[in-house]
Scaffold this motif. Structure first.
Motif, PDB file in Angstrom:
ATOM      1  N   SER A 107     -12.905 -14.870 -10.161  1.00 22.80           N
ATOM      2  CA  SER A 107     -11.877 -15.054 -11.183  1.00 22.80           C
ATOM      3  C   SER A 107     -12.156 -14.196 -12.415  1.00 22.80           C
ATOM      4  O   SER A 107     -11.231 -13.744 -13.092  1.00 22.80           O
ATOM      5  CB  SER A 107     -11.769 -16.531 -11.573  1.00 22.80           C
TER       6      SER A 107
ATOM      7  N   TYR B 211     -11.675 -18.976  -1.048  1.00 21.45           N
ATOM      8  CA  TYR B 211     -10.407 -19.430  -1.625  1.00 21.45           C
ATOM      9  C   TYR B 211      -9.781 -20.577  -0.821  1.00 21.45           C
ATOM     10  O   TYR B 211      -8.785 -21.181  -1.243  1.00 21.45           O
ATOM     11  CB  TYR B 211      -9.424 -18.256  -1.710  1.00 21.45           C
TER      12      TYR B 211
ATOM     13  N   LYS C 136      -5.026 -20.132  -8.675  1.00 21.38           N
ATOM     14  CA  LYS C 136      -4.529 -20.298  -7.308  1.00 21.38           C
ATOM     15  C   LYS C 136      -5.149 -19.269  -6.373  1.00 21.38           C
ATOM     16  O   LYS C 136      -5.494 -19.587  -5.222  1.00 21.38           O
ATOM     17  CB  LYS C 136      -3.008 -20.162  -7.311  1.00 21.38           C
ATOM     18  N   GLU C 137      -5.336 -18.062  -6.885  1.00 20.77           N
ATOM     19  CA  GLU C 137      -5.870 -16.970  -6.070  1.00 20.77           C
ATOM     20  C   GLU C 137      -7.296 -17.256  -5.599  1.00 20.77           C
ATOM     21  O   GLU C 137      -7.690 -16.878  -4.481  1.00 20.77           O
ATOM     22  CB  GLU C 137      -5.857 -15.669  -6.887  1.00 20.77           C
TER      23      GLU C 137
ATOM     24  N   TYR D 202      -2.793 -19.422 -14.320  1.00 24.81           N
ATOM     25  CA  TYR D 202      -2.535 -20.295 -13.173  1.00 24.81           C
ATOM     26  C   TYR D 202      -2.495 -19.497 -11.870  1.00 24.81           C
ATOM     27  O   TYR D 202      -2.844 -19.991 -10.796  1.00 24.81           O
ATOM     28  CB  TYR D 202      -1.254 -21.106 -13.373  1.00 24.81           C
ATOM     29  N   ASP D 203      -2.035 -18.199 -11.949  1.00 32.84           N
ATOM     30  CA  ASP D 203      -2.039 -17.357 -10.759  1.00 32.84           C
ATOM     31  C   ASP D 203      -3.474 -17.046 -10.311  1.00 32.84           C
ATOM     32  O   ASP D 203      -3.786 -17.027  -9.109  1.00 32.84           O
ATOM     33  CB  ASP D 203      -1.305 -16.041 -11.038  1.00 32.84           C
ATOM     34  N   ILE D 204      -4.334 -16.817 -11.285  1.00 36.22           N
ATOM     35  CA  ILE D 204      -5.746 -16.536 -10.974  1.00 36.22           C
ATOM     36  C   ILE D 204      -6.405 -17.757 -10.357  1.00 36.22           C
ATOM     37  O   ILE D 204      -7.152 -17.661  -9.371  1.00 36.22           O
ATOM     38  CB  ILE D 204      -6.490 -16.093 -12.256  1.00 36.22           C
TER      39      ILE D 204
ATOM     40  N   GLU E  16      -4.585 -25.665 -12.533  1.00 36.71           N
ATOM     41  CA  GLU E  16      -5.072 -24.721 -13.545  1.00 36.71           C
ATOM     42  C   GLU E  16      -6.053 -25.384 -14.518  1.00 36.71           C
ATOM     43  O   GLU E  16      -7.050 -24.790 -14.917  1.00 36.71           O
ATOM     44  CB  GLU E  16      -3.887 -24.142 -14.326  1.00 36.71           C
TER      45      GLU E  16
ATOM     46  N   LYS F 171      -5.847 -25.325  -7.064  1.00 38.36           N
ATOM     47  CA  LYS F 171      -4.425 -25.634  -7.188  1.00 38.36           C
ATOM     48  C   LYS F 171      -4.073 -26.081  -8.597  1.00 38.36           C
ATOM     49  O   LYS F 171      -2.943 -25.939  -9.044  1.00 38.36           O
ATOM     50  CB  LYS F 171      -4.046 -26.722  -6.173  1.00 38.36           C
TER      51      LYS F 171
ATOM     52  N   LEU G 193      -2.178 -10.687 -15.318  1.00 37.06           N
ATOM     53  CA  LEU G 193      -2.208 -11.862 -14.442  1.00 37.06           C
ATOM     54  C   LEU G 193      -2.251 -13.137 -15.267  1.00 37.06           C
ATOM     55  O   LEU G 193      -2.998 -13.236 -16.250  1.00 37.06           O
ATOM     56  CB  LEU G 193      -3.440 -11.801 -13.528  1.00 37.06           C
ATOM     57  N   LYS G 194      -1.475 -14.120 -14.861  1.00 31.38           N
ATOM     58  CA  LYS G 194      -1.464 -15.422 -15.538  1.00 31.38           C
ATOM     59  C   LYS G 194      -2.678 -16.246 -15.094  1.00 31.38           C
ATOM     60  O   LYS G 194      -3.175 -16.090 -13.982  1.00 31.38           O
ATOM     61  CB  LYS G 194      -0.179 -16.189 -15.192  1.00 31.38           C
TER      62      LYS G 194
END
Length: 534
Positions: free
Chosen positions: A479, A436, A495-496, A491-493, A502, A500, A488-489
């Protein structure tokens, strides 16, 4: 050797016993009889090589005895000992095959000279008889092999030679080039051979006897060994009324004989034996084994379904990661999913078993090379999938396949422990733990005290992808796990897992999986299988 003296006068029998040099000619036992009737009984029981007989006796006389010996086709040598210098007796003795005719009173030298000649003649003729028997035995052994060879060629040739056609025509009165034929395959499994104490030749001999007892009746066909396949008996039928019934009869007799379900695979009726054999082979390869719980005596091309095969290579990366992590739970979860797909969506056939085994060997070879390990000899031959009655066991199949993967995992884990982890494996482990992060090649070089060029070259040599591609694969797989959580959104995934942007994450995801993250999530919700990676 044995001899018998048949004479109603005791002093004659005793005289021959005393005068003859029995030991010199190799006779170890001498029998006695007082007339022809008792002599016949002893001859039947003891089969002596040399017979001395008088001509004039009560009950059955010498002529009657000689007639019986002649009609019985005995190989004994008969010497007539008579007190009558009578032409009638002598002519009868010669007519019925007597070796010689001696007059009483008996001369010692003449007796022994005649006995020696008789024994010598018997031995010469016996040697010829044994030679002929051996020759016939060899011919009888070679003849089936000759026809196996000739007929094997017929089922592999579109146009058999004129010489072959003529030989079959002469032997079986059938023109295989003109008549419609049906080729059926009877597989000979290991469990069947075990019924004959593990003797393969005896097993084939016994089953072929059953086959030919049925098909050679009224010249309906012939059974023979396929010399190009070690486990096949071929049943070739020509102009056979109700061929399905004939083949079912063979199945029934075999089951009655050895209590095994030997399903027979029948091809289409054709004028070309090659095409009929290909048809039967297709049936054998594609027959759904999971239907074996319902007894099938004969399977024809009409009963074959057209479900696709499962390809183990499609799950290679997923299985590889489970093996590298040494996670039996993860490995078992993947395998159980594959077994479920096999059961529900694919055709578990001989063809599928062979495909699985072939692709497993490819994957195993690649995985072993990554650890600089040599390929090892695998003695597995697929016998573990079958019950003793010849039926297929899906449970045994899953147990054997799971054990194969567990053995491989244990081998790799042991190798890692013994050799230690190489620098490239250390780098791979670092990437897996820090996927990550925005990792630069220079950062890796600095951390592990290696040149960037060496890392790039060696990493691709071991893992067949670049460092960037490897990190990308890890990110996308991680992912996928996060996408299973509907809360989970996107864009959050992104980033995770280290993206950076999406949109860039979605672009990379679609390039690898052929669909966007949202589409993949929809597939999960509807329960459909994910399309193969492009």
């Amino acid at each position: 050797m044995k001899a018998i003296i048949i004479d109603d006068e005791k002093h004659v029998r005793e005289g021959i016993l005393l005068l003859a040099n029995w030991e010199h000619v190799g006779i170890t036992e001498v029998l006695e009889a007082t007339d022809g009737e008792k002599g016949i009984q002893l001859i039947k029981a003891h089969k002596p090589e040399i017979i001395f007989t008088d001509m004039s006796m009560p009950n059955k006389d010498g002529i009657t005895l000689l007639k019986w010996i002649h009609s019985s086709e005995l190989k004994s040598k008969t010497i007539v000992v008579s007190g009558y210098d009578d032409f009638h007796y002598m002519r009868s003795a010669l007519y019925y095959g007597s070796f010689d005719y001696i007059l009483k009173p008996i001369d010692r030298n003449l007796l022994n000279e005649t006995l020696e000649r008789a024994v010598l003649k018997w031995r010469e003729q016996d040697e010829k008889r044994q030679s002929l028997l051996e020759k016939n035995r060899v011919i009888n052994e070679v003849k089936p092999l000759y026809w196996d060879q000739l007929l094997t060629g017929v089922i592999y040739q579109k146009n058999p030679s004129t010489a072959t056609i003529q030989k079959i025509l002469k032997e079986f009165k059938i023109n295989v080039d003109k008549v419609k034929c049906i080729v059926s395959i009877l597989p000979i499994h290991k469990f069947l051979i075990q019924k004959f104490n593990g003797n393969r030749d005896v097993a084939f001999f016994a089953i072929l006897n059953i086959v030919n007892e049925v098909v050679r009746n009224k010249n309906r066909g012939i059974g023979f060994r396929n010399l190009n396949k070690e486990d096949e008996i071929i049943i070739l039928l020509w102009n056979a009324p109700q061929p399905h019934f004939i083949v079912e009869k063979i199945y029934a007799i075999i089951y009655q004989f050895i209590k095994m379900k030997c399903t027979i695979f029948m091809g289409d009726e054709m004028t070309c034996t090659l095409h009929s054999y290909q048809s039967a082979s297709m049936v054998l390869q594609k027959y759904p084994l999971l239907e074996g719980e319902i007894e099938k005596k004969v399977v024809t091309p009409k009963e074959i379904n057209h479900k696709t095969n499962l390809h183990l290579l499609d799950y290679g990366q997923e299985l590889k990661w489970a093996l590298q992590r040494c996670s039996k739970d993860n490995l078992n979860e993947i395998l159980q999913r594959l077994f479920k797909q096999l059961w529900e969506s694919h055709n578990l056939s001989i063809e599928q078993l062979q495909l699985w085994d072939k692709q497993f060997k490819i994957l195993r070879k690649n995985w072993l090379e990554e650890y600089d390990m040599d390929e090892y000899e695998d003695n597995f031959n697929g016998d573990g999938f079958w019950n003793e009655d010849g039926s297929f066991s899906f449970q045994k199949f899953t147990e054997v396949k799971q054990k194969e993967f567990h053995n491989l995992m244990n081998l790799l884990e042991k190798e890692k422990y013994q050799k230690g982890r190489t620098s490239i494996q250390e780098i791979e482990s670092y990437l897996r733990e820090h996927y990550y992060l925005d990792i630069k090649l220079q950062d890796i070089a600095d951390r592990f005290f290696l040149s960037r060029e060496y890392i790039s070259r060696k990493f691709k040599q071991v893992y067949h992808v670049t460092l960037t591609e490897y990190v990308t694969e890890i990110r996308i797989e991680k992912s996928k796990e996060l996408l299973e959580n509907p809360h989970l959104k996107i864009y959050d995934i992104a980033k995770e897992v280290g993206y950076k942007d999406e949109k860039y994450y979605s672009k990379v995801f679609k390039k690898i999986n052929g669909q966007t993250p949202n589409q993949y999530r929809q597939y999960i919700r509807t329960g459909l299988h994910t399309p193969s990676s492009s």
